[in-house]
Design an enzyme around this catalytic site. Structure first.
Site, PDB file in Angstrom:
ATOM      1  N   LEU A  35     -10.250  -2.170  -4.913  1.00  0.00           N
ATOM      2  CA  LEU A  35     -11.180  -1.917  -3.809  1.00  0.00           C
ATOM      3  C   LEU A  35     -12.562  -2.534  -4.037  1.00  0.00           C
ATOM      4  O   LEU A  35     -13.586  -1.912  -3.776  1.00  0.00           O
ATOM      5  CB  LEU A  35     -11.332  -0.407  -3.558  1.00  0.00           C
ATOM      6  N   GLY A  62      -0.375  -8.043   6.659  1.00  0.00           N
ATOM      7  CA  GLY A  62      -1.107  -8.115   5.406  1.00  0.00           C
ATOM      8  C   GLY A  62      -0.804  -9.343   4.590  1.00  0.00           C
ATOM      9  O   GLY A  62      -1.425 -10.393   4.730  1.00  0.00           O
ATOM     10  N   LYS A 110     -11.989  -5.100   5.217  1.00  0.00           N
ATOM     11  CA  LYS A 110     -11.834  -4.814   3.787  1.00  0.00           C
ATOM     12  C   LYS A 110     -12.203  -3.359   3.512  1.00  0.00           C
ATOM     13  O   LYS A 110     -13.168  -2.839   4.051  1.00  0.00           O
ATOM     14  CB  LYS A 110     -12.772  -5.748   3.018  1.00  0.00           C
ATOM     15  N   ASN A 128      -0.733  -6.330  -6.223  1.00  0.00           N
ATOM     16  CA  ASN A 128      -2.188  -6.473  -6.307  1.00  0.00           C
ATOM     17  C   ASN A 128      -2.816  -5.279  -6.997  1.00  0.00           C
ATOM     18  O   ASN A 128      -2.375  -4.142  -6.843  1.00  0.00           O
ATOM     19  CB  ASN A 128      -2.801  -6.691  -4.914  1.00  0.00           C
ATOM     20  N   SER A 129      -3.837  -5.588  -7.788  1.00  0.00           N
ATOM     21  CA  SER A 129      -4.633  -4.564  -8.456  1.00  0.00           C
ATOM     22  C   SER A 129      -6.103  -4.955  -8.336  1.00  0.00           C
ATOM     23  O   SER A 129      -6.803  -5.153  -9.323  1.00  0.00           O
ATOM     24  CB  SER A 129      -4.225  -4.445  -9.931  1.00  0.00           C
ATOM     25  N   SER A 142      -6.150  -4.275   6.379  1.00  0.00           N
ATOM     26  CA  SER A 142      -7.258  -4.140   5.437  1.00  0.00           C
ATOM     27  C   SER A 142      -6.901  -4.739   4.079  1.00  0.00           C
ATOM     28  O   SER A 142      -5.788  -4.582   3.580  1.00  0.00           O
ATOM     29  CB  SER A 142      -7.591  -2.659   5.258  1.00  0.00           C
ATOM     30  N   THR A 195       0.654   0.242   0.137  1.00  0.00           N
ATOM     31  CA  THR A 195       1.506  -0.423  -0.854  1.00  0.00           C
ATOM     32  C   THR A 195       2.323   0.562  -1.687  1.00  0.00           C
ATOM     33  O   THR A 195       1.959   1.727  -1.839  1.00  0.00           O
ATOM     34  CB  THR A 195       0.672  -1.290  -1.804  1.00  0.00           C
ATOM     35  N   CYS A 228      -6.654   6.727  -2.140  1.00  0.00           N
ATOM     36  CA  CYS A 228      -7.625   6.602  -3.235  1.00  0.00           C
ATOM     37  C   CYS A 228      -7.451   7.745  -4.238  1.00  0.00           C
ATOM     38  O   CYS A 228      -7.098   8.858  -3.863  1.00  0.00           O
ATOM     39  CB  CYS A 228      -9.049   6.629  -2.685  1.00  0.00           C
ATOM     40  N   LYS A 273      -4.429   6.405   7.102  1.00  0.00           N
ATOM     41  CA  LYS A 273      -3.468   5.496   6.467  1.00  0.00           C
ATOM     42  C   LYS A 273      -2.707   6.256   5.385  1.00  0.00           C
ATOM     43  O   LYS A 273      -3.293   6.750   4.421  1.00  0.00           O
ATOM     44  CB  LYS A 273      -4.185   4.291   5.872  1.00  0.00           C
TER      45      LYS A 273
END
Length: 310
Positions: free
Chosen positions: A73, A274, A45, A69-70, A21, A202, A139, A174
């Site tokens: 979402l 990924g 995604k 990465n930032s 994803s 991550t 999240c 996840k």
């Protein structure tokens, strides 16, 4: 003949190679480069109940043996995905996994219910667009001051239990490497009815621009992925494999067939790729060919022969 197939619940994977994803969109762009039917699966995604624009400023920064990465979402929202992407997903000959995020418990539940209702409607028409939900509990929980759902087992348990009740689809959870105890977290997911666990997400990292004297990212920290995190991911997959009996979806820095074999030997049923998708735009087809050749050279007729042998 080599047998690379695997199953999670009632979901069949022709091989263990699943695109992770956030690195593959919903497959359309990569589908212009190679035949996606060669893949074991696609995890789309990350989706949230409502559309998200993502984070401002720098979103991706290359690091030694990886990337930060930032993205935040960025996604079209669940309703738009079901309307615009699922008709395309119906045509794909590979396992299709929806990655579901949220900032409140109700976000997760409503999202899972929408995905289930759409799946039921398509099933009545003889069609399938979604085979599995991958629950992203990394999240931030807005009602708890922004700490991720996946850090505290009690908070994660509430989400897993509620989503399990909201959908009949196979459910993978996840897991975050920041969990207080990732093996305990995985065991909880199994007890609450998850069909699999995915790990790892991550690792939190940082990059400073010494000339600007500030973080490269507006949010200060970002998610580190790629080969740099593979030893950590492999260790966590092995630890979790000692604790649970449900399948494990392993990920973290996979760029070769030998990387895949390591994760399988550590206990993974399937793996996700990924960052390598950005390094090699045909990563999926490359890895399928490499894995088959490796198995032939090493006289491995089925991945079951080596799964979890460490």
């Amino acid at each position: 003949m080599t047998n690379m197939s695997a199953s999670i619940g009632n979901v069949y994977f022709k091989n263990p190679i699943v695109m992770a994803s956030g690195t593959f969109g919903f497959g359309r762009e990569y589908g212009n480069l190679y035949d996606l039917s060669c893949l074991g699966g696609i995890s789309g995604k990350g989706l949230t109940l409502h559309p998200k624009a993502g984070n401002p400023g720098t979103r991706v920064y290359e690091t030694a043996s990886g990337m930060l990465n930032s993205v935040g979402l960025e996604n079209p929202g669940i309703a738009a995905f079901l309307e615009k992407e699922c008709p395309h997903w119906e045509t794909l000959d590979t396992a299709r996994i929806v990655n579901l995020g949220g900032n409140t418990l109700q976000d997760y539940v409503t999202g899972a219910e929408m995905i289930q209702q759409d799946a039921d409607a398509r099933e009545r028409s003889g069609n399938v667009a979604v085979d599995m939900i991958e629950l992203n509990i990394s999240c931030p929980n807005v009602k708890e001051g922004g700490i991720a759902f996946g850090v505290k087992t009690v908070a994660a348990q509430e989400v897993v239990r509620a989503v399990r009740r909201a959908t009949k689809l196979p459910l993978a959870v996840k897991l975050s490497p920041n969990a207080e105890d990732i093996a305990v977290m995985a065991q909880m997911c199994q007890e609450e009815g998850a069909d699999a666990v995915s790990l790892i997400n991550t690792i939190s990292g940082m990059k400073i621009d010494v000339r600007r004297r500030s973080s490269v990212f507006n949010n200060l920290y970002a998610g580190l992925s790629g080969p740099a995190i593979k030893p950590v991911a492999l260790r966590m997959v092995h630890q979790v494999a000692q604790r649970v009996t449900i399948p494990i979806i392993g990920m973290g820095g996979i760029t070769s067939a030998t990387d895949i074999i390591e994760f399988i030997m550590a206990g993974a049923t399937v793996i996700q790729v990924g960052t390598y998708n950005f390094m090699n735009l045909r990563a999926g087809s490359t890895l399928v060919e490499e894995l088959e050749q490796f198995m032939i050279q090493e006289s491995i007729s089925s991945l079951d022969e080596i799964r979890g042998i460490i």
